[in-house]
Design an enzyme around this catalytic site. Structure first.
Site, PDB file in Angstrom:
ATOM      1  N   ASP A  63       0.872  -1.175   0.000  1.00 11.48           N
ATOM      2  CA  ASP A  63       0.000   0.000   0.000  1.00 11.48           C
ATOM      3  C   ASP A  63       0.908   1.224   0.000  1.00 11.48           C
ATOM      4  OD1 ASP A  63      -1.655   2.142   0.583  1.00 11.48           O
ATOM      5  OD2 ASP A  63      -2.781   1.109   2.141  1.00 11.48           O
ATOM      6  N   VAL A  64       0.947   1.954  -1.112  1.00 13.09           N
ATOM      7  CA  VAL A  64       1.914   3.039  -1.233  1.00 13.09           C
ATOM      8  C   VAL A  64       1.619   4.218  -0.315  1.00 13.09           C
ATOM      9  CG1 VAL A  64       2.588   2.438  -3.592  1.00 13.09           C
ATOM     10  CG2 VAL A  64       0.714   4.080  -3.202  1.00 13.09           C
ATOM     11  N   TYR A 157      -7.070  15.889  -7.509  1.00 16.47           N
ATOM     12  CA  TYR A 157      -6.318  15.047  -8.434  1.00 16.47           C
ATOM     13  C   TYR A 157      -5.307  15.879  -9.219  1.00 16.47           C
ATOM     14  CZ  TYR A 157      -5.632  11.598 -12.209  1.00 16.47           C
ATOM     15  OH  TYR A 157      -5.104  10.714 -13.115  1.00 16.47           O
ATOM     16  N   LYS A 161      -1.233  15.386  -9.011  1.00 17.81           N
ATOM     17  CA  LYS A 161      -0.509  14.951 -10.197  1.00 17.81           C
ATOM     18  C   LYS A 161       0.526  15.982 -10.656  1.00 17.81           C
ATOM     19  CE  LYS A 161      -2.123  10.822 -11.135  1.00 17.81           C
ATOM     20  NZ  LYS A 161      -1.237   9.633 -11.170  1.00 17.81           N
TER      21      LYS A 161
END
Length: 255
Positions: A63-64, A157, A161
């Site tokens: 799980d990052v 998001y 990113k």
């Protein structure tokens, strides 16, 4: 074929979609591949697919968003294969990607950052000693055109990113002396996760990109080969860049 002979690659989010396609292609090109994902069943399935075709792969549940998981996974990679040459940061939590700027909470933003730039930072830091020792280390991070164009309704998001791209540019400058390249991929592709945010109740995609090549990309045919290029010796003189296999969706605005 065999463009990655003798190399070890660590791929996050490799249980399905783009990560799975990359893991399979890298293995077909001769790499020893570490398949990681939160879901053990997905990891085991991809490892089985690779080994069934003669490839060399191991699976590690990771799980990052958890630093201990990342540290353990990188350590397991070094123990199994003696080092690491290629790091692909593809994993990302897509469950809370949508919010307007006005409605965005810090908690929602931090959830995106935990599996985005913070996860990338942690994997890069853990992998750095091995990438440096490699003498030809490669880091491939996945960002998004959503951040580049500032897509309305996707504030958390987009922010996460674009932070990945900033991290990549700084690392590219700092790690160049160690013969490590750091680049980004900004894809538009047909995946289960993409469908979950763009399909109707019947599962039919409701969005087609407004691009010269008016379709979604294939993880296997359109995205994974770009990752292979960046991982190979062919891209040894490229660092700090964003490649956009998106059918021309954003044309030049990411560079």
């Amino acid at each position: 074929m065999n463009r990655l002979d003798g190399k070890t690659a660590f791929v996050t989010g490799a249980g399905r979609g783009i990560g799975r396609a990359i893991a399979r292609l890298f293995a077909a090109e001769g790499a020893r591949v570490v398949v990681t994902s939160r879901t053990s069943a997905n990891v085991d399935k991809v490892v089985a697919e690779i080994t069934a075709t003669g490839g060399n792969a191991i699976g590690v549940a990771c799980d990052v968003s958890r630093e201990d998981d990342i540290t353990a996974a990188i350590a397991a990679t070094a123990e199994a294969f003696g080092g690491l040459d290629i790091l692909v940061n593809n994993a990302f939590d897509l469950s809370t990607v949508q919010s307007s700027v006005n409605d965005l909470s810090v908690e929602q933003l931090m959830q995106q950052f935990q599996t985005g730039p913070i996860a990338c930072l942690r994997t890069m830091q853990a992998a750095y000693p091995y990438l440096k020792r490699s003498g030809a280390g490669r880091v491939i991070n996945f960002a998004s055109s959503v951040g580049v164009i500032g897509a309305a309704g996707f504030a958390p998001y987009a922010m996460a990113k674009e932070a990945i791209r900033a991290l990549s540019r700084v690392a590219a400058r700092e790690w160049g002396a160690d013969a490590i390249t750091v680049n980004n991929i900004l894809p538009i592709a047909q995946t289960d996760s993409f469908d979950a945010t763009t399909a109707d109740d019947a599962g039919t995609p409701t969005w087609v990109p407004n691009s010269p090549i008016a379709r979604l990309g294939s993880p296997d045919l359109d995205i994974a080969p770009v990752a292979l290029f960046l991982a190979s010796a062919d891209a040894r003189f490229m660092t700090g860049y964003s490649l956009t296999p998106d059918g021309g969706f954003i044309i030049d605005t990411a560079r």
